[in-house]
Write a protein that holds these residues in place. Structure first.
Motif, PDB file in Angstrom:
ATOM      1  N   ASP A  35      74.524  61.080  22.478  1.00 10.36           N
ATOM      2  CA  ASP A  35      74.790  60.169  21.353  1.00 10.36           C
ATOM      3  C   ASP A  35      74.641  60.915  20.016  1.00 10.36           C
ATOM      4  OD1 ASP A  35      72.051  60.387  21.924  1.00 10.36           O
ATOM      5  OD2 ASP A  35      71.596  58.582  20.776  1.00 10.36           O
ATOM      6  N   ILE A  36      73.739  61.902  19.991  1.00 13.34           N
ATOM      7  CA  ILE A  36      73.545  62.666  18.739  1.00 13.34           C
ATOM      8  C   ILE A  36      74.811  63.468  18.430  1.00 13.34           C
ATOM      9  CG2 ILE A  36      72.166  64.491  17.636  1.00 13.34           C
ATOM     10  CD1 ILE A  36      69.831  63.544  19.442  1.00 13.34           C
ATOM     11  N   VAL A  37      75.417  64.041  19.468  1.00  8.18           N
ATOM     12  CA  VAL A  37      76.665  64.798  19.269  1.00  8.18           C
ATOM     13  C   VAL A  37      77.721  63.878  18.661  1.00  8.18           C
ATOM     14  CG1 VAL A  37      78.548  65.998  20.468  1.00  8.18           C
ATOM     15  CG2 VAL A  37      76.182  66.412  21.143  1.00  8.18           C
ATOM     16  N   LEU A  38      77.852  62.672  19.235  1.00  4.72           N
ATOM     17  CA  LEU A  38      78.877  61.746  18.737  1.00  4.72           C
ATOM     18  C   LEU A  38      78.565  61.279  17.310  1.00  4.72           C
ATOM     19  CD1 LEU A  38      81.489  60.299  19.320  1.00  4.72           C
ATOM     20  CD2 LEU A  38      80.221  58.482  20.450  1.00  4.72           C
ATOM     21  N   ARG A  39      77.318  61.053  17.012  1.00  9.15           N
ATOM     22  CA  ARG A  39      76.944  60.646  15.648  1.00  9.15           C
ATOM     23  C   ARG A  39      77.331  61.741  14.642  1.00  9.15           C
ATOM     24  NH1 ARG A  39      73.306  56.237  15.242  1.00  9.15           N
ATOM     25  NH2 ARG A  39      72.812  56.846  13.119  1.00  9.15           N
ATOM     26  N   ASN A  40      77.095  62.993  15.037  1.00 10.57           N
ATOM     27  CA  ASN A  40      77.479  64.113  14.161  1.00 10.57           C
ATOM     28  C   ASN A  40      78.990  64.159  13.968  1.00 10.57           C
ATOM     29  OD1 ASN A  40      74.918  65.092  13.616  1.00 10.57           O
ATOM     30  ND2 ASN A  40      74.878  66.379  15.444  1.00 10.57           N
ATOM     31  N   VAL A  41      79.723  63.934  15.063  1.00 10.47           N
ATOM     32  CA  VAL A  41      81.187  63.948  14.976  1.00 10.47           C
ATOM     33  C   VAL A  41      81.662  62.834  14.035  1.00 10.47           C
ATOM     34  CG1 VAL A  41      83.299  63.448  16.293  1.00 10.47           C
ATOM     35  CG2 VAL A  41      81.591  65.013  17.217  1.00 10.47           C
ATOM     36  N   LEU A  42      81.090  61.648  14.183  1.00  9.69           N
ATOM     37  CA  LEU A  42      81.503  60.518  13.333  1.00  9.69           C
ATOM     38  C   LEU A  42      81.169  60.799  11.869  1.00  9.69           C
ATOM     39  CD1 LEU A  42      80.479  57.522  15.631  1.00  9.69           C
ATOM     40  CD2 LEU A  42      82.770  58.418  15.208  1.00  9.69           C
ATOM     41  N   ARG A  43      80.020  61.432  11.653  1.00  9.88           N
ATOM     42  CA  ARG A  43      79.631  61.773  10.285  1.00  9.88           C
ATOM     43  C   ARG A  43      80.663  62.744   9.675  1.00  9.88           C
ATOM     44  NH1 ARG A  43      74.718  63.954  11.170  1.00  9.88           N
ATOM     45  NH2 ARG A  43      73.701  61.957  11.439  1.00  9.88           N
ATOM     46  N   ARG A  44      81.102  63.675  10.518  1.00  7.88           N
ATOM     47  CA  ARG A  44      82.108  64.638  10.037  1.00  7.88           C
ATOM     48  C   ARG A  44      83.421  63.925   9.711  1.00  7.88           C
ATOM     49  NH1 ARG A  44      84.889  66.690   7.588  1.00  7.88           N
ATOM     50  NH2 ARG A  44      85.935  68.728   7.641  1.00  7.88           N
ATOM     51  N   LEU A  45      83.811  62.990  10.554  1.00  7.37           N
ATOM     52  CA  LEU A  45      85.069  62.263  10.317  1.00  7.37           C
ATOM     53  C   LEU A  45      84.963  61.401   9.056  1.00  7.37           C
ATOM     54  CD1 LEU A  45      86.089  61.142  13.938  1.00  7.37           C
ATOM     55  CD2 LEU A  45      86.877  63.117  12.636  1.00  7.37           C
ATOM     56  N   GLN A  46      83.766  60.850   8.827  1.00 10.72           N
ATOM     57  CA  GLN A  46      83.577  60.011   7.630  1.00 10.72           C
ATOM     58  C   GLN A  46      83.716  60.842   6.347  1.00 10.72           C
ATOM     59  OE1 GLN A  46      79.715  58.464   8.551  1.00 10.72           O
ATOM     60  NE2 GLN A  46      80.504  57.094  10.147  1.00 10.72           N
ATOM     61  N   ALA A  47      83.333  62.105   6.429  1.00  9.84           N
ATOM     62  CA  ALA A  47      83.413  62.970   5.234  1.00  9.84           C
ATOM     63  C   ALA A  47      84.862  63.287   4.882  1.00  9.84           C
ATOM     64  CB  ALA A  47      82.633  64.254   5.466  1.00  9.84           C
ATOM     65  N   GLY A  48      85.753  63.206   5.863  1.00 10.11           N
ATOM     66  CA  GLY A  48      87.181  63.411   5.626  1.00 10.11           C
ATOM     67  C   GLY A  48      87.483  64.752   4.974  1.00 10.11           C
ATOM     68  N   GLU A  49      88.223  64.715   3.893  1.00  9.73           N
ATOM     69  CA  GLU A  49      88.670  65.944   3.227  1.00  9.73           C
ATOM     70  C   GLU A  49      87.658  66.453   2.200  1.00  9.73           C
ATOM     71  OE1 GLU A  49      91.529  67.611   4.032  1.00  9.73           O
ATOM     72  OE2 GLU A  49      91.663  66.132   5.643  1.00  9.73           O
ATOM     73  N   ALA A  50      86.529  65.805   2.086  1.00 10.78           N
ATOM     74  CA  ALA A  50      85.537  66.211   1.082  1.00 10.78           C
ATOM     75  C   ALA A  50      85.092  67.663   1.305  1.00 10.78           C
ATOM     76  CB  ALA A  50      84.321  65.294   1.150  1.00 10.78           C
ATOM     77  N   VAL A  51      84.742  68.336   0.218  1.00  4.22           N
ATOM     78  CA  VAL A  51      84.279  69.731   0.337  1.00  4.22           C
ATOM     79  C   VAL A  51      82.868  69.716   0.921  1.00  4.22           C
ATOM     80  CG1 VAL A  51      83.760  71.851  -0.928  1.00  4.22           C
ATOM     81  CG2 VAL A  51      85.687  70.410  -1.621  1.00  4.22           C
ATOM     82  N   LEU A  52      82.691  70.450   2.014  1.00  5.68           N
ATOM     83  CA  LEU A  52      81.392  70.425   2.694  1.00  5.68           C
ATOM     84  C   LEU A  52      80.442  71.447   2.075  1.00  5.68           C
ATOM     85  CD1 LEU A  52      82.609  70.275   6.398  1.00  5.68           C
ATOM     86  CD2 LEU A  52      82.149  68.390   4.856  1.00  5.68           C
ATOM     87  N   PRO A  53      79.122  71.185   2.198  1.00  5.74           N
ATOM     88  CA  PRO A  53      78.153  72.126   1.617  1.00  5.74           C
ATOM     89  C   PRO A  53      77.921  73.356   2.501  1.00  5.74           C
ATOM     90  CG  PRO A  53      77.029  70.274   2.626  1.00  5.74           C
ATOM     91  CD  PRO A  53      78.493  69.990   2.748  1.00  5.74           C
TER      92      PRO A  53
END
Lengths: 345, 331
Positions: free
Chosen positions: B110-128
């Motif tokens: 579930d942690i892997v999926l939560r991380n994936v969803l978090r990444r998808l939510q960030a979309g095209e934003a510049v990552l740190p």
């Protein structure tokens, strides 16, 4: 019924004089001993990760601390070449190169090379998502709904019990019942039965009951010693009955196409290995392609897991039992029809 | 030699008549094909997700990363999550996502999926942080390698098992007694009887390894190791075959043999190297080491000769110790 019972009792008496019954008990006891004294309660699933840090000293210790907190075994490399050499020596490991990209960190995950594009993309998204945790403004909110809160889980060690029960109890009859039939054929017992009032069906049922008797003894010994009062014994017995009869009926059906154990062996062996592919999906439940899900052993393994709980999933156990009973009856009907024509030849 | 060939010829003839030879060849090939299918499935994403088929971008986004199943209603999606395998539900919400879990999934997924969803939510934003993935160009799947090794070892054990069953059947039909009054000696009989169960798994294993896609290995080293491995199966098969008079006790004894075979192979796979000394007694352990090195393309003739010599020495010691029993059983 009375005749079948008498024949079954006679078969038990004969089997107690042979080696097989005692070998099953010895294997059950060895399995219990290995489980209790060798297999740890929890398997450490720590992954070895070789790490090369192209970072200034103060940052290095922070990154190492973060990586160690992830649970993986961290092995620091002094150069990129050393990292790759270490990964070549341990083909199950992965690597990570951490460097600075201006003000930001740059992470490069190093894999062995057999991973699919989808797995690589998933890994990249997972790492990026993990790095976003706690960063305000960039992400939305993920809420988790757990459908069965506090769902019971077996320890890693006890998770192996269903695999044992499937191989050594449910599918016990696959090989042995065929051996019994060929032995009786060879020794002329079947010819003698042909002139007795016993029907072919009664003879076959008696053999299946013998397998069931051994399966019940074996399963109750193993589960009682490993799970004690934590298992649901009425459901265990019901599932052993359905699965063992299915295994025996399948063994009878396969054996009906052959004239000797040697000929039948290859097909029985292949059937056993194919059926046991489901154990991988049982141990790795996210791997469940349709062709594994249709194997009867797939639902059987999960049902055996449920019977190890006092309050296991009744629906799951019931569906598996009905499914195995129906398949068992079908296999028995086919085998019976074939033996009626061939067994006295 | 002539008498040995006569026995082999007779075994091949009867083996072809009742398809035994065909089965011996086919079983490893069939298993290799199934294993190939299995390994192919394993290269896919380790995460399975159920989503609503409502036209949202989540289906295509997750399909790039995971195995996705779509459902038209929430009830159907929940029903899928509740089934026995590990499948998470994902529903798009105004704030982000809802992750639906059964509650008994493997810890950590579930942690892997939560991380994936978090990444998808960030979309095209510049990552740190910038993240890249590369590899060291080693394309062989560990599952294919270990599966192939298990297949080879079990095929040779199966050869021994067939010898024992063959012998028991011969005993039951009294052909062994007939052999005693034939000009063939016991040694010739043993070699003649063993060759079929010895040679066919070798051919079958070689073909299976090619089907699994192993190409860059030394075939001569492979055959030498396979021959030495088959020799121990042969001795075990003979020993059980001559000491048992009916197939049930033979299978029971063979079942007992599978315990050390499995223990030595799984031990070699999973035990830490400092514990490997507890497996030195097992010829299957040495066979596993040889085959592993050969299929990885890392074997040297020195390693193969040392390992094969150890296997043959153990086989010879077992055979020498049990020879009187085998000869007595052939009477």
């Amino acid at each position: 019924m009375k005749k079948t019972w008498s024949l079954f009792l006679q078969d038990i008496r004969l089997s107690l004089q042979g080696l097989y019954f005692y070998m099953e008990i010895i294997i059950a006891v060895v399995f219990v001993a290995v489980m209790l004294f060798v297999v740890p309660d929890s398997f450490s699933r720590t992954e070895t990760r070789h790490v090369y840090l192209e970072l200034p000293a103060p940052l290095r210790s922070v990154v190492v601390g973060e990586l160690e907190a992830s649970g993986a075994t961290i092995v620091l490399a002094n150069s990129l070449a050393e990292l790759e050499q270490s990964m070549q020596k341990d083909r199950m490991s992965s690597g990570l190169v951490v460097s600075q990209d201006g003000a930001w960190l740059r992470l490069e995950v190093v894999l062995q090379g057999h991973e699919s594009e989808q797995t690589r993309a998933l890994l990249q998204a997972t790492v990026e998502g993990a790095m976003l945790e706690g960063v305000p403004g960039l992400t939305g909110r993920t809420v988790t709904t757990v459908l069965v809160p506090n769902a019971p889980r077996l320890s890693d060690r006890d998770s192996l019990i269903p695999v044992y029960l499937t191989i050594n109890v449910a599918l016990m009859g696959l090989f042995i019942i065929a051996a019994y039939i060929f032995l009786d054929k060879e020794e002329g017992v079947i010819r003698a039965l042909a002139v007795s009032p016993l029907s072919t069906g009664q003879y076959l049922v008696s053999k299946m009951l013998l397998m069931l008797f051994m399966g019940l003894v074996n399963s109750v010994v193993v589960v009682a010693l490993l799970r004690g009062g934590l298992a649901n014994y009425p459901w265990l017995i019901a599932l052993v009955v359905a699965s063992n009869l299915f295994g025996s009926a399948l063994g009878l059906l396969i054996a009906s196409y052959f004239n000797s154990m040697v000929q039948a062996m290859e097909v029985l062996y292949t059937a056993m290995i194919v059926l046991m592919f489901a154990s991988y999906s049982y141990l790795m439940p996210s791997f469940s392609p349709w062709w594994v899900r249709i194997l009867p052993t797939y639902s059987m393994l999960f049902a055996f897991r449920e019977v190890l709980f006092e309050n296991g999933n009744v629906n799951l156990m019931l569906i598996a039992i009905v499914q195995l009973a129906v398949l068992g009856m079908l296999a028995f009907a086919l085998a019976h029809a074939r033996y009626k024509r061939t067994i006295t030849v | 030699m002539k008498r040995i060939l006569v026995i082999v010829k007779r075994d091949i003839k009867s083996g072809l008549r009742d398809f035994l030879v065909v089965y011996l060849m086919l079983a490893p090939i069939l298993l290799a094909l199934i294993l190939r299918l299995f390994v192919g499935g394993m290269t896919a994403s380790p995460l399975r997700v159920a989503v609503l088929d409502d036209g949202s971008a989540i289906v295509s986004e997750l399909s790039r990363l995971t195995h996705v199943e779509t459902f038209s209603t929430r009830e159907a999606l929940v029903e899928r999550v509740m089934r026995i395998d590990d499948v998470f539900g994902v529903v798009v919400t105004p704030e982000g996502h809802e992750l639906i879990a059964h509650g008994n999934e493997m810890p950590g997924t579930d942690i892997v999926l939560r991380n994936v969803l978090r990444r998808l939510q960030a979309g095209e934003a510049v990552l740190p942080v910038s993240v890249g993935v590369r590899d060291i160009n080693y394309g062989m799947s560990p599952l294919k390698l270990q599966g192939g090794l298990l297949l080879i070892i079990f095929t040779t054990v199966l050869g021994g098992m067939l010898i024992l069953l063959n012998l028991i059947e011969e005993k039951m039909s009294n052909t062994i007694s007939a052999m005693n009054v034939s000009p063939a000696s016991k040694g010739e009989f043993i070699i003649g009887k063993g060759l079929l169960g010895f040679a066919t798994p070798i051919v079958g294993s070689t073909m299976a390894v090619y089907i699994l896609g192993f190409r860059d290995f030394d075939i001569a080293m492979f055959v030498v190791s396979l021959v030495s491995l088959a020799s121990i199966s042969l001795v075990v098969g003979f020993l059980i075959g001559v000491t048992n008079d009916e197939p049930i006790s033979g299978i029971a004894a063979m079942k007992g043999v599978y315990v050390p075979v499995l223990a030595s192979v799984l031990g070699a796979m999973f035990l830490a190297e400092r514990w490997h000394f507890v497996l030195y007694w097992s010829p299957f352990y040495w066979g596993y080491l040889s085959m592993n090195a050969i299929l990885l393309g890392e074997a040297t003739w020195r390693t193969i000769i040392v390992n094969s010599s150890i296997i043959l020495a153990i086989t010879a010691a077992v055979f020498a110790a049990l020879r009187p029993r085998i000869v007595r059983g052939l009477r």
